[in-house]
Design a protein around this motif. Structure first.
Motif, PDB file in Angstrom:
ATOM      1  N   ASN A   1       0.860  -1.180   0.000  1.00 11.55           N
ATOM      2  CA  ASN A   1       0.000   0.000   0.000  1.00 11.55           C
ATOM      3  C   ASN A   1       0.900   1.234   0.000  1.00 11.55           C
ATOM      4  OD1 ASN A   1      -1.517   2.306   1.094  1.00 11.55           O
ATOM      5  ND2 ASN A   1      -3.152   0.822   1.437  1.00 11.55           N
ATOM      6  N   PRO A   2       0.771   2.122  -1.005  1.00  7.79           N
ATOM      7  CA  PRO A   2       1.702   3.258  -1.125  1.00  7.79           C
ATOM      8  C   PRO A   2       1.563   4.287  -0.012  1.00  7.79           C
ATOM      9  CG  PRO A   2      -0.094   3.485  -2.689  1.00  7.79           C
ATOM     10  CD  PRO A   2      -0.242   2.129  -2.073  1.00  7.79           C
TER      11      PRO A   2
ATOM     12  N   PHE B   1      -4.896  -0.094  -4.199  1.00  2.00           N
ATOM     13  CA  PHE B   1      -4.081   0.872  -4.939  1.00  2.00           C
ATOM     14  C   PHE B   1      -3.083   0.137  -5.831  1.00  2.00           C
ATOM     15  CE2 PHE B   1      -5.446   2.805  -0.992  1.00  2.00           C
ATOM     16  CZ  PHE B   1      -5.919   4.045  -1.402  1.00  2.00           C
TER      17      PHE B   1
ATOM     18  N   ASP C   1      -0.124   0.702  -8.686  1.00  3.70           N
ATOM     19  CA  ASP C   1       0.684   1.711  -9.368  1.00  3.70           C
ATOM     20  C   ASP C   1       0.669   1.468 -10.882  1.00  3.70           C
ATOM     21  OD1 ASP C   1       2.722  -0.107 -10.141  1.00  3.70           O
ATOM     22  OD2 ASP C   1       3.835   0.235  -8.285  1.00  3.70           O
ATOM     23  N   ASN C   2       1.203   2.425 -11.614  1.00  2.30           N
ATOM     24  CA  ASN C   2       1.130   2.406 -13.080  1.00  2.30           C
ATOM     25  C   ASN C   2       1.714   1.121 -13.666  1.00  2.30           C
ATOM     26  OD1 ASN C   2       2.053   3.111 -15.951  1.00  2.30           O
ATOM     27  ND2 ASN C   2       0.811   4.897 -15.413  1.00  2.30           N
TER      28      ASN C   2
ATOM     29  N   CYS D   1      -0.462  -1.886 -12.942  1.00  2.65           N
ATOM     30  CA  CYS D   1      -1.692  -1.796 -13.751  1.00  2.65           C
ATOM     31  C   CYS D   1      -1.460  -2.248 -15.184  1.00  2.65           C
ATOM     32  CB  CYS D   1      -2.225  -0.370 -13.745  1.00  2.65           C
ATOM     33  SG  CYS D   1      -3.396  -0.090 -12.422  1.00  2.65           S
TER      34      CYS D   1
ATOM     35  N   ASP E   1      -0.587   7.967 -11.947  1.00  2.61           N
ATOM     36  CA  ASP E   1       0.422   7.235 -11.186  1.00  2.61           C
ATOM     37  C   ASP E   1      -0.185   5.992 -10.538  1.00  2.61           C
ATOM     38  OD1 ASP E   1       2.774   9.035 -11.407  1.00  2.61           O
ATOM     39  OD2 ASP E   1       1.409  10.452 -10.473  1.00  2.61           O
ATOM     40  N   TYR E   2      -1.457   6.098 -10.199  1.00  2.51           N
ATOM     41  CA  TYR E   2      -2.166   4.980  -9.569  1.00  2.51           C
ATOM     42  C   TYR E   2      -3.560   4.837 -10.137  1.00  2.51           C
ATOM     43  CZ  TYR E   2       1.428   5.054  -5.960  1.00  2.51           C
ATOM     44  OH  TYR E   2       2.641   5.004  -5.307  1.00  2.51           O
TER      45      TYR E   2
ATOM     46  N   VAL F   1      -7.068   3.383  -8.535  1.00  2.00           N
ATOM     47  CA  VAL F   1      -7.693   2.911  -7.307  1.00  2.00           C
ATOM     48  C   VAL F   1      -8.919   2.104  -7.681  1.00  2.00           C
ATOM     49  CG1 VAL F   1      -8.672   3.566  -5.084  1.00  2.00           C
ATOM     50  CG2 VAL F   1      -6.947   5.020  -6.160  1.00  2.00           C
TER      51      VAL F   1
END
Length: 203
Positions: free
Chosen positions: A136-137, A153, A155-156, A159, A195-196, A198
């Protein structure tokens, strides 16, 4: 040109003189046709700026009392739904949205989030589950599994792996194929800058 018709048209719709003259000229001095032409042009503009169907544009245009700007804003603020079309108007499912590195939602003219019902999300669920455990960031905690009733979450980079996995899902169902195509397109579009991503389960 009949100047009286220009006056009548301008009492029916709030337009400048040159626009009234143009509409009447294009419609053989017919006030009713000129008014219809005006509204049809506005509906075309709404469709172009919102990527919506004509029926939706016409309906929202009427609701907004023929105000183009308000209709565009209203349509752009409606939630986007990606669906197979098999689950009616289910409100239970997952909301996905892009965030920046500070955890902020991107403010855009059109809504950035998308809703996918629980039933439809099952089609892509394994692709999201497959990348766990992940960190988790925001709190640094290692999360072992996908949370169906909370925030996830991604991240790029992760994903992009998920998108690849979704792209490998096989189905002979045309509705599911279209659904997968739309999910991939939505993710590709957001991953060009986010960047993320969700994923929030609203159970």
């Amino acid at each position: 040109m009949n100047t009286e018709n220009i006056k009548i048209l301008r009492t029916k719709i709030s337009i400048p003189l040159n626009k009234a003259i143009e509409l009447l000229k294009n419609n053989n001095d017919d006030i009713t046709l000129a008014e219809q032409d005006f509204h049809n042009q506005n509906i075309i503009e709404i469709c172009k700026k919102t990527d919506c169907e004509e029926e939706t544009a016409r309906k929202e245009y009427q609701i907004c009392n023929y105000d183009v700007a308000k209709a565009i804003e209203r349509i752009n603020q409606k939630p986007v739904v990606i669906s197979t079309g098999n689950n009616g108007d289910s409100k239970i499912g997952f909301i996905l949205w892009p965030e920046n590195a500070e955890g902020e939602f991107y403010k855009t003219e059109k809504r950035n989030d998308v809703f996918i019902s629980s039933e439809d999300f099952k089609i892509v669920l394994k692709a999201f589950q497959s990348v766990f455990p992940i960190k988790n960031p925001w709190n640094g905690i290692i999360e072992d599994e996908f949370d169906k009733i909370g925030h996830n979450f991604f991240d790029n980079a992760i994903c992009k792996l998920i998108v690849e996995k979704i792209g490998r899902i096989e189905t002979h169902n045309e509705k599911e194929r279209r659904f997968l195509f739309e999910v991939i397109n939505w993710l590709h579009d957001k991953l060009a800058y986010a960047d993320y991503i969700v994923v929030y389960g609203n159970l």
